[in-house]
Design a protein around this motif. Structure first.
Motif, PDB file in Angstrom:
ATOM      1  N   ARG A  84       0.834  -1.287   0.119  1.00  0.00           N
ATOM      2  CA  ARG A  84       0.134   0.019   0.149  1.00  0.00           C
ATOM      3  C   ARG A  84       1.087   1.116   0.131  1.00  0.00           C
ATOM      4  N   ALA A  85       1.825   1.365   0.806  1.00  0.00           N
ATOM      5  CA  ALA A  85       2.774   2.361   0.845  1.00  0.00           C
ATOM      6  C   ALA A  85       3.662   2.715  -0.609  1.00  0.00           C
ATOM      7  N   VAL A  86       3.876   1.604  -1.240  1.00  0.00           N
ATOM      8  CA  VAL A  86       4.412   1.808  -2.397  1.00  0.00           C
ATOM      9  C   VAL A  86       3.638   2.161  -3.766  1.00  0.00           C
ATOM     10  N   MET A  87       2.331   1.753  -3.616  1.00  0.00           N
ATOM     11  CA  MET A  87       1.288   2.238  -4.439  1.00  0.00           C
ATOM     12  C   MET A  87       1.203   3.694  -4.176  1.00  0.00           C
ATOM     13  N   ALA A  88       0.867   4.262  -3.110  1.00  0.00           N
ATOM     14  CA  ALA A  88       0.707   5.590  -2.596  1.00  0.00           C
ATOM     15  C   ALA A  88       1.769   6.514  -3.208  1.00  0.00           C
ATOM     16  N   ALA A  89       2.904   5.959  -2.537  1.00  0.00           N
ATOM     17  CA  ALA A  89       3.972   6.722  -3.018  1.00  0.00           C
ATOM     18  C   ALA A  89       4.287   7.057  -4.480  1.00  0.00           C
ATOM     19  N   LEU A  90       4.103   6.017  -5.237  1.00  0.00           N
ATOM     20  CA  LEU A  90       4.259   6.058  -6.614  1.00  0.00           C
ATOM     21  C   LEU A  90       3.372   6.893  -7.259  1.00  0.00           C
ATOM     22  N   ASP A  91       2.296   7.235  -6.824  1.00  0.00           N
ATOM     23  CA  ASP A  91       1.453   8.176  -7.053  1.00  0.00           C
ATOM     24  C   ASP A  91       1.693   9.668  -7.153  1.00  0.00           C
ATOM     25  N   GLU A  92       2.461   9.828  -5.967  1.00  0.00           N
ATOM     26  CA  GLU A  92       2.806  11.172  -5.575  1.00  0.00           C
ATOM     27  C   GLU A  92       4.117  11.537  -6.280  1.00  0.00           C
ATOM     28  N   ARG A  93       4.973  10.594  -7.180  1.00  0.00           N
ATOM     29  CA  ARG A  93       6.048  10.948  -7.787  1.00  0.00           C
ATOM     30  C   ARG A  93       6.004  11.926  -8.878  1.00  0.00           C
ATOM     31  N   PRO A  94       6.673  12.982  -9.312  1.00  0.00           N
ATOM     32  CA  PRO A  94       6.506  13.829 -10.376  1.00  0.00           C
ATOM     33  C   PRO A  94       6.152  12.797 -11.691  1.00  0.00           C
ATOM     34  N   ALA A  95       5.180  13.590 -12.487  1.00  0.00           N
ATOM     35  CA  ALA A  95       4.676  13.293 -13.382  1.00  0.00           C
ATOM     36  C   ALA A  95       5.686  12.816 -14.472  1.00  0.00           C
ATOM     37  N   ASP A  96       6.595  13.628 -14.758  1.00  0.00           N
ATOM     38  CA  ASP A  96       7.663  13.611 -15.887  1.00  0.00           C
ATOM     39  C   ASP A  96       8.923  12.754 -15.388  1.00  0.00           C
ATOM     40  N   GLU A  97       8.763  12.118 -14.139  1.00  0.00           N
ATOM     41  CA  GLU A  97       9.965  11.436 -13.911  1.00  0.00           C
ATOM     42  C   GLU A  97       9.757  10.152 -14.474  1.00  0.00           C
TER      43      GLU A  97
END
Length: 223
Positions: A84-97
């Motif tokens: 769950r932590a991975v899924m949530a954190a991935l959504d918060e990474r910059p879109a252009d990364e």
């Protein structure tokens, strides 16, 4: 058909807070998890029984099975929290990364949080989980099966981030599989007795650096 009125909470319209029965169920579930990890740390995963976990909370084995299918299910609650932590954190990474860079930051950040007791993770449970994975082939097999089931969800999240259709493009599948393999390789390396890899987060970071840099070794020059 009659429209249903919105639920009203203490501050007005919105979701109702959990009722007394739900709060009691959640407390029982958490108590079973706490008791299980205490016994796992003391006796080891394989030597701990469902009956002992239930007795530690003063409930019956029948009550235990209302919350968990098996003691493996209890142990893997920690892995579920990691997912769950991975899924949530991935959504918060910059879109252009770039995707593998985003995954690297996400997974390494989760591992560091586990080690430091951040984001609600308990370092004691984390250390216990690493020890159990090293000592119990049964739990390790269950963990790998759990990870495989989550791979499809990770593929969907990656595909959405990349703007791709996973039914027609292989890249989200490869990225998800590579992520799970990198984490598993790092976990295996840190569990190996006598090895030089001691920090899971640092080892995971090294694994993703290899993925980002490529696995092909330099081709020797002729002559």
């Amino acid at each position: 058909m009659t429209a249903t009125a919105p639920e009203t909470g203490p501050s007005g319209p919105g979701p109702q807070p959990p009722g007394r029965r739900e709060r009691k169920k959640q407390r029982t579930r958490e108590a079973l998890i706490d008791a299980a990890f205490g016994l796992f740390a003391e006796k080891g995963f394989d030597a701990t029984t469902v009956e002992e976990i239930a007795d530690a909370v003063d409930v019956s084995s029948r009550t235990f099975f209302r919350y968990f299918a098996s003691k493996e299910d209890v142990a893997l609650t920690f892995q579920e929290e990691q997912n769950r932590a991975v899924m949530a954190a991935l959504d918060e990474r910059p879109a252009d990364e770039p995707i593998m860079t985003a995954l690297r930051h996400t997974v390494v950040g989760m591992a560091r949080a586990c080690e430091a007791g951040e984001l609600g993770f308990e370092p004691g449970r984390f250390e216990c989980m690493l020890t159990m994975m090293r000592d119990s082939p049964t739990l390790l097999a269950g963990s790998l099966e759990h990870a495989q089931k989550k791979q499809a969800l990770l593929t969907e999240v990656i595909a959405r981030r990349m703007g791709l259709d996973p039914a027609a493009d292989l890249r989200p599948h490869v990225a998800a599989a590579a992520t799970l393999c990198a984490f598993q390789a790092a976990a295996d390396a840190t569990r190996r007795p006598g090895g030089t890899f001691t920090s899971l987060s640092e080892t995971v970071d090294q694994a993703f650096a290899i993925l980002e840099g490529g696995l092909n070794e330099p081709v020797p020059a002729d002559g």
